[in-house]
Write a protein that holds these residues in place. Structure first.
Motif, mmCIF file in Angstrom:
data_model
loop_
_atom_site.group_PDB
_atom_site.id
_atom_site.type_symbol
_atom_site.label_atom_id
_atom_site.label_comp_id
_atom_site.label_asym_id
_atom_site.label_seq_id
_atom_site.Cartn_x
_atom_site.Cartn_y
_atom_site.Cartn_z
ATOM 1 N N LEU A 183 72.850 59.651 84.253
ATOM 2 C CA LEU A 183 73.134 58.263 84.613
ATOM 3 C C LEU A 183 73.925 57.559 83.512
ATOM 4 O O LEU A 183 74.593 56.573 83.748
ATOM 5 C CB LEU A 183 71.830 57.503 84.871
ATOM 6 N N LEU B 61 67.977 64.964 62.052
ATOM 7 C CA LEU B 61 68.470 63.602 61.828
ATOM 8 C C LEU B 61 67.874 63.016 60.550
ATOM 9 O O LEU B 61 68.543 62.263 59.837
ATOM 10 C CB LEU B 61 68.153 62.723 63.033
ATOM 11 N N ARG C 142 70.964 68.758 81.909
ATOM 12 C CA ARG C 142 70.297 69.344 80.744
ATOM 13 C C ARG C 142 70.351 70.864 80.828
ATOM 14 O O ARG C 142 70.430 71.424 81.909
ATOM 15 C CB ARG C 142 68.868 68.809 80.587
ATOM 16 N N GLY D 278 61.035 62.008 55.181
ATOM 17 C CA GLY D 278 60.878 62.070 56.634
ATOM 18 C C GLY D 278 59.427 61.935 57.056
ATOM 19 O O GLY D 278 58.559 61.516 56.277
ATOM 20 N N ALA E 283 72.856 57.042 68.396
ATOM 21 C CA ALA E 283 72.742 58.491 68.628
ATOM 22 C C ALA E 283 72.030 59.200 67.485
ATOM 23 O O ALA E 283 71.454 60.259 67.660
ATOM 24 C CB ALA E 283 74.132 59.087 68.814
ATOM 25 N N LEU E 284 72.086 58.588 66.287
ATOM 26 C CA LEU E 284 71.442 59.211 65.137
ATOM 27 C C LEU E 284 70.014 58.718 64.950
ATOM 28 O O LEU E 284 69.375 59.032 63.951
ATOM 29 C CB LEU E 284 72.256 58.917 63.877
ATOM 30 N N PRO F 274 58.426 65.897 70.942
ATOM 31 C CA PRO F 274 59.418 64.886 70.561
ATOM 32 C C PRO F 274 60.769 65.537 70.270
ATOM 33 O O PRO F 274 60.830 66.618 69.681
ATOM 34 C CB PRO F 274 58.835 64.263 69.304
ATOM 35 N N SER F 275 61.824 64.902 70.705
ATOM 36 C CA SER F 275 63.156 65.412 70.410
ATOM 37 C C SER F 275 63.561 64.950 69.025
ATOM 38 O O SER F 275 62.863 64.158 68.390
ATOM 39 C CB SER F 275 64.147 64.880 71.430
ATOM 40 N N MET F 276 64.712 65.440 68.558
ATOM 41 C CA MET F 276 65.127 65.071 67.202
ATOM 42 C C MET F 276 65.388 63.573 67.099
ATOM 43 O O MET F 276 65.106 62.951 66.097
ATOM 44 C CB MET F 276 66.356 65.885 66.787
ATOM 45 N N ARG F 277 65.907 62.978 68.182
ATOM 46 C CA ARG F 277 66.220 61.558 68.094
ATOM 47 C C ARG F 277 64.939 60.728 68.194
ATOM 48 O O ARG F 277 64.803 59.715 67.512
ATOM 49 C CB ARG F 277 67.205 61.157 69.187
ATOM 50 N N GLU F 278 64.020 61.169 69.035
ATOM 51 C CA GLU F 278 62.774 60.412 69.168
ATOM 52 C C GLU F 278 62.025 60.361 67.845
ATOM 53 O O GLU F 278 61.434 59.348 67.478
ATOM 54 C CB GLU F 278 61.904 61.057 70.257
ATOM 55 N N ARG F 279 62.095 61.454 67.133
ATOM 56 C CA ARG F 279 61.450 61.487 65.826
ATOM 57 C C ARG F 279 62.120 60.513 64.862
ATOM 58 O O ARG F 279 61.457 59.757 64.154
ATOM 59 C CB ARG F 279 61.553 62.907 65.307
ATOM 60 N N ILE G 78 60.575 57.059 63.059
ATOM 61 C CA ILE G 78 60.571 56.821 61.620
ATOM 62 C C ILE G 78 61.264 55.497 61.302
ATOM 63 O O ILE G 78 60.771 54.688 60.528
ATOM 64 C CB ILE G 78 61.234 58.003 60.875
ATOM 65 N N ASP H 55 63.767 68.629 61.217
ATOM 66 C CA ASP H 55 64.094 67.224 61.458
ATOM 67 C C ASP H 55 65.551 66.979 61.079
ATOM 68 O O ASP H 55 65.846 66.431 60.013
ATOM 69 C CB ASP H 55 63.140 66.357 60.616
ATOM 70 N N ARG I 249 61.255 61.174 79.915
ATOM 71 C CA ARG I 249 62.393 61.977 80.361
ATOM 72 C C ARG I 249 61.882 63.046 81.301
ATOM 73 O O ARG I 249 60.919 63.748 81.003
ATOM 74 C CB ARG I 249 63.171 62.561 79.188
ATOM 75 N N ARG J 221 69.055 55.600 64.539
ATOM 76 C CA ARG J 221 68.897 54.422 63.685
ATOM 77 C C ARG J 221 68.726 53.195 64.556
ATOM 78 O O ARG J 221 69.383 53.071 65.593
ATOM 79 C CB ARG J 221 70.118 54.271 62.775
ATOM 80 N N ALA K 55 75.220 60.087 73.703
ATOM 81 C CA ALA K 55 75.161 61.399 73.044
ATOM 82 C C ALA K 55 73.915 62.147 73.496
ATOM 83 O O ALA K 55 72.891 61.534 73.780
ATOM 84 C CB ALA K 55 75.133 61.208 71.541
ATOM 85 N N GLY L 212 66.383 57.448 86.457
ATOM 86 C CA GLY L 212 66.641 58.380 85.350
ATOM 87 C C GLY L 212 65.586 58.273 84.272
ATOM 88 O O GLY L 212 64.440 57.895 84.537
ATOM 89 N N ASP L 213 65.978 58.603 83.063
ATOM 90 C CA ASP L 213 65.059 58.537 81.932
ATOM 91 C C ASP L 213 64.877 57.073 81.518
ATOM 92 O O ASP L 213 65.763 56.251 81.722
ATOM 93 C CB ASP L 213 65.626 59.344 80.761
ATOM 94 N N SER M 143 67.464 63.769 86.537
ATOM 95 C CA SER M 143 67.238 62.495 87.212
ATOM 96 C C SER M 143 66.751 62.733 88.633
ATOM 97 O O SER M 143 66.863 63.830 89.169
ATOM 98 C CB SER M 143 68.511 61.666 87.200
ATOM 99 N N ARG N 272 68.900 52.364 78.856
ATOM 100 C CA ARG N 272 68.315 53.355 77.971
ATOM 101 C C ARG N 272 69.081 53.373 76.651
ATOM 102 O O ARG N 272 70.250 53.029 76.588
ATOM 103 C CB ARG N 272 68.424 54.726 78.647
ATOM 104 N N ASP O 86 70.511 64.486 73.422
ATOM 105 C CA ASP O 86 69.388 64.628 72.517
ATOM 106 C C ASP O 86 68.970 66.100 72.560
ATOM 107 O O ASP O 86 69.293 66.797 73.521
ATOM 108 C CB ASP O 86 68.250 63.723 72.982
ATOM 109 N N VAL O 87 68.303 66.560 71.523
ATOM 110 C CA VAL O 87 67.960 67.981 71.454
ATOM 111 C C VAL O 87 66.461 68.128 71.184
ATOM 112 O O VAL O 87 65.916 67.451 70.317
ATOM 113 C CB VAL O 87 68.769 68.684 70.339
ATOM 114 N N VAL O 88 65.816 68.988 71.966
ATOM 115 C CA VAL O 88 64.403 69.315 71.729
ATOM 116 C C VAL O 88 64.348 70.769 71.287
ATOM 117 O O VAL O 88 64.832 71.651 71.988
ATOM 118 C CB VAL O 88 63.559 69.125 73.001
#
Lengths: 368, 375
Positions: free
Chosen positions: B62, B82, B41, A207, A99-100, A136-141, A145, B80, A129, A102, B67, A38-39, B33, A93, B69-71
């Motif tokens: 998996l 979050l 997705r 940010g 999830a936020l 970058p996704s919102m969480r990766e960003r 940070i 942004d 992924r 942090r 939760a 998976g990811d 996956s 993972r 994630d969103v792109v």
């Protein structure tokens, strides 16, 4: 965004103007991603160096003394380069952030310390992924940070009075490497993509932005060709007269030479040349050379094939056993493979040139 | 062919599609996956400011309890969500739908989509608010208190930018005004106003482009294209423009709703003459079908009743029950629009005149059918 000078971000912290990654490190991250179901995500380690300052212009520092405070300020502002040399792929993972986005500091600290890399060498993190956009996704960003702002992680192992001139310059983890891969329906074509980002905080603490950056791969690509062209074709091997003759004929001649009163000088010279030859070949005798041609060659080939298979098994085993599979582990395996190949009469260069050993991280590492 | 979505994920997605007041669309579903047996997705189109915001929602098959994630798309690079949540402090963070995520709760994805849309709305407002354009600053200050207003910054090629306002018009609930309506989503009429962002201070700002836009069901009630918009005068602002158009529109909506009643009375008036209609549209009363007989010849009469009823007369189509063409479908007459009609007649008289017309016309239609039958 040119690599002219370090660009301070919102906190006045210099950004990396050049990001490079060693070929083995990138190859092993991609390999890890490709082999995982998976990811994946994990941490990136490496070091930071100061690039030479940009060439001074004539109109700069024309007044006053050139080597005073202005000079040192210029040195402190000279661009920084980050080199990624290793990674830690985490077993589960999303283990060091929520999830936020942090950070969960204890898990991050544990992971970082288990990697064997000093915490100060943490340069950033990566996320792989499949079949998703290379943005970058919102969480990766958010994770990037948070990682940047986590200072205590870095300060635990850092010696108190580190000077700016030391090899590992103080920095914060600000690199994010994003990988994506996809395959065609029939699995015929596998596409691996990656993109590096550097975090740039906004002024006023609002940010940050992940800016795409080019990623230099050390030892791959045209930039590295200079090293090959500087290669000089001088060998330690003595000059060998090369004449085509049958084995029996050669034997006979040897016998004649030995028995037939050849001068002592000639014999001494021959012995010396033989000695030199032996020291250079490292156990790879003429008889092994003979086995490369003729009917014996197939048997010899399969012998080496077996060794290769054994090494691949060994590598796979390590892969399975150790989640934190890294270049070092692979390197050990490869070295052992090489040694044993050498005992059998192999030679490094022979293996590299003639054997189709798959280009994995270890091979690149060993070739370096 | 992509495999089906993982069960935990499909429950959340179905809940979103069934219960959200927004008409969210799913564009694509795929698996992330390797050798996947389930997809994890998908791309969502979320309505915003009379357009859609596209985003990829990425679960992990998996680890389905993690939760998603969103792109977002590349135009929304700067968004942004979050970071915005974190900057509002711990109290806001603990209220986020991502905080303490529970994958077994099917309403979570809907909560997340609503939360993200809300954050996106504020993000767009902030972007427009940061523009250095005096007219837009004024419009923002005067219009933003209006309920339900949305605004976004649109980037065009050649580094031009526009600001789009979506202003909900008419302070009335269309769904409640139409008796017994079955519309699932709240129906609204919006005024779309697009201002070019002015770069130079010297030139007078160009007039914005205005257009009425409605949700899809409103179009069956009345045609928004027929509403004439007043011209935008020089130096006008939205606060001045809106009342005139709202008054005009309100009249037309009231008229359209009154037209439903007129249509209903017309259909009801058909019953004593033709017998109970075989089929009729019970909500908007746009359609009715009655069975007629003239001697041994039986046929259906389809009434299509226009939105402008009774100013415009219904369109009639006769369809024989006894004559079929070579493909086996019943033979129909061409639409008939020119029979005697007056909007001033009362409904029973309208029905009576139609009845008389059909009694004559059916003989022609019978001949038409016999001629059309393949020999």
């Amino acid at each position: 965004m040119a690599a002219a000078a370090a660009i301070p971000d919102g906190d006045g912290h210099p950004l990396f103007s050049k990001i490079s990654i060693s070929g083995p490190a990138l190859a092993s991250i991609i390999e890890r991603f490709a082999s995982s179901p998976g990811d994946i995500d994990g941490l990136l380690f490496g070091h930071v160096t100061r690039l030479p300052p940009p060439d001074p212009r004539d109109d700069d520092g024309g007044h006053g003394s050139p080597n005073s405070s202005a000079g040192s300020a210029a040195a402190a502002n000279s661009p920084l380069a980050a080199t990624i040399t290793g990674h830690l792929s985490l077993a589960s993972r999303a283990s060091f952030y929520d999830a936020l986005g942090r950070l969960i500091s204890p898990s991050l600290r544990n992971a970082a310390s288990s990697s064997g890399h000093p915490a100060a060498s943490l340069l950033g993190w990566f996320s792989g992924r499949r079949r998703s956009p290379l943005r970058p996704s919102m969480r990766e960003r958010a994770v990037s940070i948070s990682l940047f702002r986590t200072l205590d992680l870095l300060d635990t192992n850092a010696p108190p009075n580190r000077s700016l001139e030391s090899l590992d310059l103080p920095h914060r983890p600000s690199i994010f490497l994003l990988l994506s891969s996809s395959t065609t329906g029939n699995q015929a074509v596998h596409t691996h993509e990656y993109r590096a980002f550097a975090l740039r905080l906004r002024a006023g603490g609002g940010g940050g932005v992940l800016e795409p950056r080019s990623l230099d791969i050390v030892n791959v690509g045209p930039a590295f060709r200079a090293q090959y062209s500087s290669f000089s074709p001088v060998s330690a091997l003595p000059w060998m007269p090369c004449q085509l003759r049958g084995p029996e004929e050669g034997e006979r001649e040897m016998g004649i030479k030995r028995g037939g009163g050849e001068s002592l000088n000639r014999l001494q010279e021959l012995a010396r040349e033989q000695h030199l030859l032996d020291s250079s070949t490292g156990g790879f005798g003429a008889e092994s050379l003979e086995r490369l041609v003729g009917p014996e060659a197939t048997a010899y080939t399969s012998e080496l094939e077996d060794l290769k298979a054994e090494f691949l098994n060994y590598e796979a085993e390590w892969n399975d056993r150790n989640e934190n599979f890294s270049v070092e582990v692979c390197h050990v395996g490869y070295t052992e493979f090489k040694t044993r190949a050498g005992q059998l009469g192999g030679r490094e260069s022979l293996i590299e040139a003639d054997w189709n050993v798959p280009i994995t991280s270890c091979c690149l590492a060993c070739l370096l | 062919m992509e495999p089906p979505l993982s069960p935990l994920i499909v429950a959340q997605l179905n809940h979103l599609l069934a219960y959200s007041p927004l008409s969210v669309k799913v564009d694509q579903i795929w698996a992330g996956s390797r050798n996947a047996r389930v997809s994890d997705r998908f791309t969502l189109s979320i309505p915003f400011c009379l357009d859609y915001v596209k985003c990829d929602v990425i679960y992990d098959a998996l680890h389905p309890s993690v939760a998603p994630d969103v792109v977002f798309s590349s135009e929304d690079d700067d968004f942004d969500p979050l970071g915005d949540i974190a900057s509002e402090g711990e109290a806001r963070v603990s209220k986020s739908s991502l905080y303490d995520w529970n994958s077994k709760d099917p309403s979570r994805l809907m909560a997340l989509v609503h939360e993200l849309r809300d954050l996106y709305m504020h993000y767009q407002r902030r972007r427009v608010g940061e523009l250095d354009d005096a007219r837009l600053k004024f419009e923002m200050n005067t219009m933003l208190p209006r309920e339900g207003i949305e605004v976004c910054l649109v980037s065009l090629p050649d580094r031009l930018e526009e600001v789009k306002f979506a202003v909900p018009l008419l302070d009335m609930d269309l769904n409640k005004l139409v008796p017994a309506c079955t519309w699932r989503h709240q129906q609204k009429i919006y005024l779309q106003v697009i201002f070019p962002v002015s770069r130079s201070y010297s030139s007078a700002p160009a007039a914005p482009r205005v257009k009425l836009v409605s949700t899809s069901e409103v179009k069956t009630l009345f045609s928004i294209e027929d509403v004439k918009l007043p011209p935008w005068l020089d130096g006008m602002c939205m606060a001045e423009y809106l009342p005139a158009i709202e008054d005009n529109l309100k009249l037309q909506v009231v008229e359209a709703i009154a037209s439903i009643g007129a249509r209903r009375r017309f259909i009801e008036a058909l019953a004593p003459l033709f017998g109970r209609p075989l089929e009729a549209d019970p909500v908007l009363c746009r359609r009715a079908t009655v069975l007629c007989a003239s001697g041994a010849f039986t046929f259906l009469a389809h009434f299509s009743i226009p939105i402008q009823f009774p100013k415009q007369q219904p369109t009639l189509v006769m369809q024989s029950s006894q004559h079929f063409n070579s493909q086996g479908t019943p033979i129909s007459s061409p639409p008939i629009n020119d029979y005697p009609w007056s909007p001033r007649w009362d409904p029973p008289q309208m029905a009576e005149r139609v009845f008389e017309f059909l009694a004559d016309e059916c003989l022609n239609f019978k001949k038409f059918c016999i001629d059309a039958i393949p020999q």
